[in-house]
Design a protein around this motif. Sequence first.
Motif, PDB file in Angstrom:
ATOM      1  N   THR A  10       0.828  -1.153   0.047  1.00 31.26           N
ATOM      2  CA  THR A  10      -0.013  -0.104   0.159  1.00 31.26           C
ATOM      3  C   THR A  10       0.992   1.234   0.014  1.00 31.26           C
ATOM      4  O   THR A  10       1.867   1.313   0.275  1.00 31.26           O
ATOM      5  CB  THR A  10      -1.116   0.087   1.312  1.00 31.26           C
ATOM      6  OG1 THR A  10      -0.175   0.131   2.464  1.00 31.26           O
ATOM      7  CG2 THR A  10      -1.859  -1.081   1.188  1.00 31.26           C
ATOM      8  N   ASP A  11       0.323   2.296  -0.567  1.00 32.30           N
ATOM      9  CA  ASP A  11       0.999   3.680  -0.539  1.00 32.30           C
ATOM     10  C   ASP A  11       2.178   3.837  -1.216  1.00 32.30           C
ATOM     11  O   ASP A  11       3.472   3.927  -0.513  1.00 32.30           O
ATOM     12  CB  ASP A  11       1.006   4.121   1.059  1.00 32.30           C
ATOM     13  CG  ASP A  11      -0.238   4.262   1.607  1.00 32.30           C
ATOM     14  OD1 ASP A  11      -1.304   5.102   1.244  1.00 32.30           O
ATOM     15  OD2 ASP A  11      -0.434   3.731   2.821  1.00 32.30           O
ATOM     16  N   ARG A  42      -4.049   2.106  -2.875  1.00 30.43           N
ATOM     17  CA  ARG A  42      -3.530   3.803  -2.779  1.00 30.43           C
ATOM     18  C   ARG A  42      -1.899   3.706  -3.543  1.00 30.43           C
ATOM     19  O   ARG A  42      -0.881   3.957  -2.641  1.00 30.43           O
ATOM     20  CB  ARG A  42      -3.214   4.082  -1.288  1.00 30.43           C
ATOM     21  CG  ARG A  42      -4.837   4.390  -0.532  1.00 30.43           C
ATOM     22  CD  ARG A  42      -4.717   4.809   0.536  1.00 30.43           C
ATOM     23  NE  ARG A  42      -3.738   4.253   1.755  1.00 30.43           N
ATOM     24  CZ  ARG A  42      -4.072   3.129   2.224  1.00 30.43           C
ATOM     25  NH1 ARG A  42      -5.298   2.748   2.298  1.00 30.43           N
ATOM     26  NH2 ARG A  42      -3.291   2.751   3.091  1.00 30.43           N
ATOM     27  N   ASN A  67      -8.189   3.174  -5.346  1.00 31.70           N
ATOM     28  CA  ASN A  67      -7.421   4.162  -5.138  1.00 31.70           C
ATOM     29  C   ASN A  67      -5.769   3.931  -6.119  1.00 31.70           C
ATOM     30  O   ASN A  67      -4.711   4.092  -5.669  1.00 31.70           O
ATOM     31  CB  ASN A  67      -7.030   5.123  -3.873  1.00 31.70           C
ATOM     32  CG  ASN A  67      -8.123   5.387  -3.250  1.00 31.70           C
ATOM     33  OD1 ASN A  67      -8.765   6.155  -3.936  1.00 31.70           O
ATOM     34  ND2 ASN A  67      -8.236   5.125  -2.065  1.00 31.70           N
TER      35      ASN A  67
END
Length: 79
Positions: A10-11, A42, A67
């Motif tokens: 993630t991210d 994300r 996302n």
Amino acid sequence: PIVDVAPNATDFTVSGNQSRSFYPVTQWPSTGVLVPKGLSTRFSVVNNSFQQTKLGTTKIGVAAGSNVYISGNMGVAGK
């Protein structure tokens, strides 16, 4: 792959990378960026250029999370 993302990451962002192989087609990397099937969320994969890969610039797992932004990637796949 040239960039191999961990499952369920993630991210993160993969951006502005360039690669070209001078090896024979049989030794080309499979793809430029691989985000494996899972719940990665994300993240963005933008403005990368990976020439001479077997499967193209990016391979994103079909169960990618929310996302997700993929844009401006270029590449030339082999045979």
